[in-house]
Design an enzyme around this catalytic site. Structure first.
Site, PDB file in Angstrom:
ATOM      1  CG  HIS A  48      37.739   2.589-118.741  1.00  0.00           C
ATOM      2  ND1 HIS A  48      38.686   3.540-118.484  1.00  0.00           N
ATOM      3  CD2 HIS A  48      38.410   1.497-119.173  1.00  0.00           C
ATOM      4  CE1 HIS A  48      39.898   3.049-118.732  1.00  0.00           C
ATOM      5  NE2 HIS A  48      39.746   1.795-119.153  1.00  0.00           N
ATOM      6  CE  LYS A  58      30.132  13.890-122.915  1.00  0.00           C
ATOM      7  NZ  LYS A  58      30.166  12.439-123.012  1.00  0.00           N
ATOM      8  N   PRO A  84      38.489  19.177-125.089  1.00  0.00           N
ATOM      9  CG  PRO A  84      40.651  18.457-125.543  1.00  0.00           C
ATOM     10  CD  PRO A  84      39.762  19.640-125.621  1.00  0.00           C
ATOM     11  CE1 TYR A 109      34.148   9.679-119.565  1.00  0.00           C
ATOM     12  CE2 TYR A 109      34.770  11.890-118.903  1.00  0.00           C
ATOM     13  CZ  TYR A 109      35.099  10.670-119.455  1.00  0.00           C
ATOM     14  OH  TYR A 109      36.382  10.444-119.887  1.00  0.00           O
ATOM     15  CE1 TYR A 154      38.357  12.111-117.196  1.00  0.00           C
ATOM     16  CE2 TYR A 154      39.033  14.158-118.246  1.00  0.00           C
ATOM     17  CZ  TYR A 154      38.412  12.930-118.302  1.00  0.00           C
ATOM     18  OH  TYR A 154      37.828  12.531-119.486  1.00  0.00           O
TER      19      TYR A 154
HETATM   20  P1  FAS Z   1      37.668  15.704-138.494  1.00  0.00           P
HETATM   21  O1  FAS Z   1      38.343  17.035-138.393  1.00  0.00           O
HETATM   22  O2  FAS Z   1      38.180  14.552-137.720  1.00  0.00           O
HETATM   23  O3  FAS Z   1      37.642  15.226-140.027  1.00  0.00           O
HETATM   24  C1  FAS Z   1      37.386  16.169-141.060  1.00  0.00           C
HETATM   25  C2  FAS Z   1      38.008  15.615-142.333  1.00  0.00           C
HETATM   26  O4  FAS Z   1      37.694  16.508-143.402  1.00  0.00           O
HETATM   27  C3  FAS Z   1      39.533  15.553-142.255  1.00  0.00           C
HETATM   28  O5  FAS Z   1      39.985  14.279-142.650  1.00  0.00           O
HETATM   29  C4  FAS Z   1      40.004  16.643-143.211  1.00  0.00           C
HETATM   30  O6  FAS Z   1      41.199  16.293-143.877  1.00  0.00           O
HETATM   31  C5  FAS Z   1      38.850  16.730-144.191  1.00  0.00           C
HETATM   32  N1  FAS Z   1      38.706  18.035-144.829  1.00  0.00           N
HETATM   33  C6  FAS Z   1      38.887  19.264-144.293  1.00  0.00           C
HETATM   34  N2  FAS Z   1      38.639  20.227-145.212  1.00  0.00           N
HETATM   35  C7  FAS Z   1      38.280  19.577-146.366  1.00  0.00           C
HETATM   36  C8  FAS Z   1      37.899  20.009-147.659  1.00  0.00           C
HETATM   37  N3  FAS Z   1      37.837  21.301-147.963  1.00  0.00           N
HETATM   38  N4  FAS Z   1      37.615  19.066-148.602  1.00  0.00           N
HETATM   39  C9  FAS Z   1      37.663  17.742-148.286  1.00  0.00           C
HETATM   40  N5  FAS Z   1      38.021  17.260-147.077  1.00  0.00           N
HETATM   41  C10 FAS Z   1      38.316  18.179-146.128  1.00  0.00           C
HETATM   42  N6  FAS Z   1      37.802  14.705-129.154  1.00  0.00           N
HETATM   43  C11 FAS Z   1      37.683  13.945-128.050  1.00  0.00           C
HETATM   44  O7  FAS Z   1      36.575  13.469-127.755  1.00  0.00           O
HETATM   45  N7  FAS Z   1      38.784  13.713-127.242  1.00  0.00           N
HETATM   46  C12 FAS Z   1      40.029  14.201-127.564  1.00  0.00           C
HETATM   47  O8  FAS Z   1      40.994  13.988-126.847  1.00  0.00           O
HETATM   48  C13 FAS Z   1      40.197  14.973-128.715  1.00  0.00           C
HETATM   49  N8  FAS Z   1      41.430  15.469-129.084  1.00  0.00           N
HETATM   50  C14 FAS Z   1      41.532  16.240-130.210  1.00  0.00           C
HETATM   51  C15 FAS Z   1      42.785  16.788-130.621  1.00  0.00           C
HETATM   52  C16 FAS Z   1      42.885  17.594-131.770  1.00  0.00           C
HETATM   53  C17 FAS Z   1      44.231  18.156-132.181  1.00  0.00           C
HETATM   54  C18 FAS Z   1      41.737  17.882-132.520  1.00  0.00           C
HETATM   55  C19 FAS Z   1      41.810  18.773-133.739  1.00  0.00           C
HETATM   56  C20 FAS Z   1      40.504  17.349-132.130  1.00  0.00           C
HETATM   57  C21 FAS Z   1      40.396  16.520-130.986  1.00  0.00           C
HETATM   58  N9  FAS Z   1      39.179  15.966-130.590  1.00  0.00           N
HETATM   59  C22 FAS Z   1      39.044  15.205-129.490  1.00  0.00           C
HETATM   60  C23 FAS Z   1      38.007  16.185-131.343  1.00  0.00           C
HETATM   61  C24 FAS Z   1      38.027  15.201-132.512  1.00  0.00           C
HETATM   62  O9  FAS Z   1      38.070  13.900-132.027  1.00  0.00           O
HETATM   63  C25 FAS Z   1      36.833  15.509-133.350  1.00  0.00           C
HETATM   64  O10 FAS Z   1      35.662  15.645-132.564  1.00  0.00           O
HETATM   65  C26 FAS Z   1      36.607  14.491-134.420  1.00  0.00           C
HETATM   66  O11 FAS Z   1      37.788  14.379-135.172  1.00  0.00           O
HETATM   67  C27 FAS Z   1      35.439  14.968-135.261  1.00  0.00           C
HETATM   68  O12 FAS Z   1      35.424  14.214-136.407  1.00  0.00           O
HETATM   69  P2  FAS Z   1      34.992  14.878-137.811  1.00  0.00           P
HETATM   70  O13 FAS Z   1      33.753  15.693-137.592  1.00  0.00           O
HETATM   71  O14 FAS Z   1      34.997  13.775-138.788  1.00  0.00           O
HETATM   72  O15 FAS Z   1      36.132  15.959-138.138  1.00  0.00           O
HETATM   73  C1  PHB Z   2      42.139  10.543-124.714  1.00  0.00           C
HETATM   74  O1  PHB Z   2      42.326   9.375-124.323  1.00  0.00           O
HETATM   75  O2  PHB Z   2      42.704  11.020-125.730  1.00  0.00           O
HETATM   76  C2  PHB Z   2      41.176  11.418-123.944  1.00  0.00           C
HETATM   77  C3  PHB Z   2      40.413  10.853-122.948  1.00  0.00           C
HETATM   78  C4  PHB Z   2      39.521  11.659-122.229  1.00  0.00           C
HETATM   79  C5  PHB Z   2      39.434  13.009-122.543  1.00  0.00           C
HETATM   80  C6  PHB Z   2      40.203  13.565-123.574  1.00  0.00           C
HETATM   81  C7  PHB Z   2      41.082  12.760-124.274  1.00  0.00           C
HETATM   82  O3  PHB Z   2      38.569  13.806-121.842  1.00  0.00           O
END
Ligand code: FAS
Ligand code: PHB
Length: 389
Positions: free
Chosen positions: A72, A296, A292, A384, A200
């Protein structure tokens, strides 16, 4: 069991670090609380900075991403019923890539398993020990048995609700947090995206975002109340509200269909300092969270992994500890910039419950200036697409 680097958490941070280290002959073991299937069932990020794409290529796991990822060159921003384009490549020369976190995590799992990587699923009661000494170890239970993993270093990649951050003593740790008075209700649907780039939207009814995963998988979000529950929202109610928050021509073009995933995510900004304590290093959501809005979350996890990976390689290859000793300072410098950008995008695009009519006018003026000012657009584009590692 013994390894060089114990990695707590099998999400994108832990898996990417494990795969990068493997490619340099550095051994790691990943301890994951859930199953592979559960981790892959979570629908999260969708936008990759080119820095993360480069890391995936360095890890040797970017073939599908390069084939299926959507490049994109910009995004669209809508307000007051109008919409304008903002070009990332015109202002920075850099695009972003649309490729779901779920697929990225799947690619990493496949690579680790193909390489015989050691990933222990369904671990419980993880305790990280003696990271302030020279011989840290991790204890945990799995299948009803107590296990011990001796290691040189521990990477805390276990997300916001993990145990790693809690291992740093409270008198050492300083936390910064801002909780936003709304959440995002997200829907995944097997429908063609409404637009070829993301939209957005700041509407008088609240924020909306039109995103996608591929040519027949769309991801949509609307700002919702923190008191909302997913079951409060039928698919029809979601589509009707999304349409109300988009310019008329976009609303008319929207193709709707049954949701295959629907969830509400709260929005918060959070940072813990420092991100290391002795031989424990925090990566990704274990150390920081962003709303989100600026896409980032996953991308700051990637830059953490980049810094820690290079610090570990320098140590094991040359005995050089500079990267490890400076990890927290280096990672936090980039994280705070991502926190600022995500906070500013959230303030620009959402309607706050306590907003005055004057505040709404200020948002409209900000958006009009962004529409008309190349320098304002360049500033947004620089953040961005991702600041340098
Ligand atoms: P994660 O949370 O992905 O992974 C951590 C892992 O550790 C999990 O698999 C968990 O099961 C495991 N874990 C936890 N406790 C443990 C323990 N005690 N022992 C062993 N394992 C354990 N980011 C964006 O850029 N755009 C988005 O739209 C977006 N939407 C999101 C929506 C939600 C609901 C959430 C929660 C986050 C969102 N994020 C988004 C942010 C997300 O993408 C995170 O930045 C990303 O998952 C970070 O990855 P990790 O640091 O690996 O953490
Ligand atoms: C998504 O595609 O999930 C998405 C894209 C841009 C954002 C947040 C989420 O800023």
């Amino acid at each position: 069991m013994r390894t060089q680097v114990a990695i707590i958490g099998g999400g994108p941070s832990g898996l990417l670090l494990s795969q990068l280290l493997h490619r340099k002959g550095i051994d790691s073991v990943v301890l994951e609380r859930k199953t592979r299937g559960y981790v892959l069932s979570r629908i999260r990020a969708g936008i990759l900075e080119t820095g993360l794409v480069a890391l995936m290529r360095e890890a040797g796991v970017a073939d599908r991403l390069d084939r299926e990822g959507f490049v994109h060159d910009g995004t669209h921003i809508a307000f007051d019923g109008e919409m304008f384009g903002l070009s990332f490549t015109e202002h920075t020369g850099t695009p972003v890539v649309v490729y779901g976190q779920t697929e990225l995590t799947r690619d990493l799992y496949d690579a680790r398993e193909a390489a015989g990587g050691r990933i222990v699923f369904n671990v419980e009661d993880v305790v990280i020990n003696d990271t302030d000494g020279d011989a840290p170890f991790v204890t945990y239970n799995v299948a009803g048995k107590s296990e011990r993993l001796d290691c040189d270093y521990v990477a805390g990649c276990d997300g916001f609700h993990g145990v790693s951050r809690q291992t740093i003593p409270l008198d050492i740790r300083k936390e910064y947090e801002k909780v936003y008075p709304f959440g995002w209700l997200g829907v995944l649907s097997e429908t063609p995206p409404v637009n070829d780039e993301l939209i957005y939207s700041n509407s008088r009814r609240g924020f909306a975002l039109c995103s996608m995963r591929n040519a027949n998988l769309s991801r949509y979000y609307i700002q919702c109340s923190l008191s909302d529950h997913v079951e409060d929202w039928t698919d029809q109610a979601f589509w009707d509200e999304l349409r109300r928050r988009l310019p008329a021509d976009v609303a008319d073009a929207l193709v709707t269909g049954p949701s295959i995933e629907k969830s509400i995510a709260p929005l918060r900004s959070f940072v813990t300092e420092p991100m290391q304590w002795g031989r424990l290093f925090l990566c990704g959501d274990a150390a920081h969270i962003v709303p989100p809005t600026g896409a980032k979350g996953l991308n700051t996890a990637a830059s953490d992994v980049h810094y820690l990976y290079h610090g570990l390689v320098d140590f094991y290859r040359d005995g050089d500890r500079t990267g490890l000793d400076g990890y927290s300072q280096k990672a936090l410098a980039r994280i705070w910039q991502a926190e600022r950008f995500s906070w500013s995008m959230t303030n620009l695009l959402h309607r706050f419950p306590d907003q005055s009519t004057f505040d709404v006018k200020m948002q409209a003026a900000d958006l009009a200036f962004l529409r008309d000012s190349p320098s304002a657009q360049r500033l947004l584009a620089q953040n961005y697409v991702g600041l340098p590692y």
